[in-house]
Design a protein around this motif. Structure first.
Motif, PDB file in Angstrom:
ATOM      1  N   ASP A  67      23.103   8.756   2.960  1.00 39.38           N
ATOM      2  CA  ASP A  67      23.745   7.820   2.037  1.00 39.38           C
ATOM      3  C   ASP A  67      25.206   8.174   1.789  1.00 39.38           C
ATOM      4  O   ASP A  67      25.789   7.780   0.793  1.00 39.38           O
ATOM      5  N   ALA A  68      25.809   8.907   2.717  1.00 37.79           N
ATOM      6  CA  ALA A  68      27.190   9.362   2.526  1.00 37.79           C
ATOM      7  C   ALA A  68      28.068   9.026   3.730  1.00 37.79           C
ATOM      8  O   ALA A  68      27.589   8.907   4.856  1.00 37.79           O
ATOM      9  N   VAL A  69      29.351   8.895   3.440  1.00 39.39           N
ATOM     10  CA  VAL A  69      30.365   8.825   4.488  1.00 39.39           C
ATOM     11  C   VAL A  69      30.972  10.219   4.570  1.00 39.39           C
ATOM     12  O   VAL A  69      31.281  10.836   3.542  1.00 39.39           O
ATOM     13  N   VAL A  70      31.137  10.733   5.773  1.00 37.76           N
ATOM     14  CA  VAL A  70      31.672  12.077   5.984  1.00 37.76           C
ATOM     15  C   VAL A  70      32.987  11.965   6.732  1.00 37.76           C
ATOM     16  O   VAL A  70      33.079  11.257   7.736  1.00 37.76           O
ATOM     17  N   ASP A  78      35.223  22.858  16.014  1.00 38.21           N
ATOM     18  CA  ASP A  78      34.411  22.831  14.802  1.00 38.21           C
ATOM     19  C   ASP A  78      35.249  22.380  13.614  1.00 38.21           C
ATOM     20  O   ASP A  78      36.439  22.699  13.522  1.00 38.21           O
ATOM     21  N   ALA A  79      34.599  21.651  12.708  1.00 38.32           N
ATOM     22  CA  ALA A  79      35.295  21.160  11.524  1.00 38.32           C
ATOM     23  C   ALA A  79      35.765  22.316  10.648  1.00 38.32           C
ATOM     24  O   ALA A  79      35.055  23.306  10.467  1.00 38.32           O
ATOM     25  N   ASP A  80      36.977  22.180  10.123  1.00 37.57           N
ATOM     26  CA  ASP A  80      37.535  23.143   9.169  1.00 37.57           C
ATOM     27  C   ASP A  80      37.435  22.601   7.748  1.00 37.57           C
ATOM     28  O   ASP A  80      37.389  23.362   6.797  1.00 37.57           O
ATOM     29  N   HIS A  81      37.461  21.282   7.628  1.00 45.68           N
ATOM     30  CA  HIS A  81      37.415  20.602   6.339  1.00 45.68           C
ATOM     31  C   HIS A  81      36.428  19.449   6.426  1.00 45.68           C
ATOM     32  O   HIS A  81      36.393  18.732   7.423  1.00 45.68           O
ATOM     33  N   LEU A  82      35.623  19.289   5.372  1.00 43.40           N
ATOM     34  CA  LEU A  82      34.689  18.168   5.263  1.00 43.40           C
ATOM     35  C   LEU A  82      34.836  17.549   3.884  1.00 43.40           C
ATOM     36  O   LEU A  82      34.974  18.265   2.886  1.00 43.40           O
ATOM     37  N   THR A  83      34.790  16.236   3.828  1.00 43.25           N
ATOM     38  CA  THR A  83      34.655  15.538   2.559  1.00 43.25           C
ATOM     39  C   THR A  83      33.498  14.569   2.725  1.00 43.25           C
ATOM     40  O   THR A  83      33.432  13.840   3.714  1.00 43.25           O
ATOM     41  N   MET A  84      32.559  14.608   1.762  1.00 40.49           N
ATOM     42  CA  MET A  84      31.403  13.730   1.778  1.00 40.49           C
ATOM     43  C   MET A  84      31.453  12.856   0.537  1.00 40.49           C
ATOM     44  O   MET A  84      31.605  13.367  -0.575  1.00 40.49           O
TER      45      MET A  84
END
Length: 103
Positions: free
Chosen positions: A51-54, A64-70
């Motif tokens: 149920d999220a946008v990432v 590899d991701a260094d930053h994530l916002t969900m």
């Protein structure tokens, strides 16, 4: 004529926003589509997960991701940064969070 290849969905990282936390492992970016730092290299991928946008960014180009916002459907959000301690242990550290909404 349109073919099924025209409608293939990009490969997205395996990530569950509901269980994501400090001990979650590396998030490999499989199909970056945006260059958010303007250096000419695609470094960011945006995708739906549950149920999220990432929004996931790989700013050091290691895959590899260094930053994530969900951002969840209910407006709750969390931002995370991938870190490596002096002893080599890797973990995610939450850098921001809250609820988007009125006022």
């Amino acid at each position: 004529m349109a073919t099924t290849e025209s409608f293939l969905v990009p490969d997205v990282p395996d990530l569950d926003p509901d269980t994501f936390g400090p001990d979650s492992g590396a998030v490999t970016l499989t199909d970056p589509t945006h260059d958010i730092d303007g250096d000419g290299v695609l470094d960011t991928q945006t995708f739906d997960a549950g149920d999220a946008v990432v929004i996931a960014s790989d700013l050091d180009s290691d895959g590899d991701a260094d930053h994530l916002t969900m951002i969840h459907e209910d407006g709750a959000y969390a931002s995370w940064e991938f870190r490596r301690d002096g002893d080599g242990v890797v973990h995610w550290q939450q850098t921001d969070g809250g609820t988007l909404g009125n006022g």
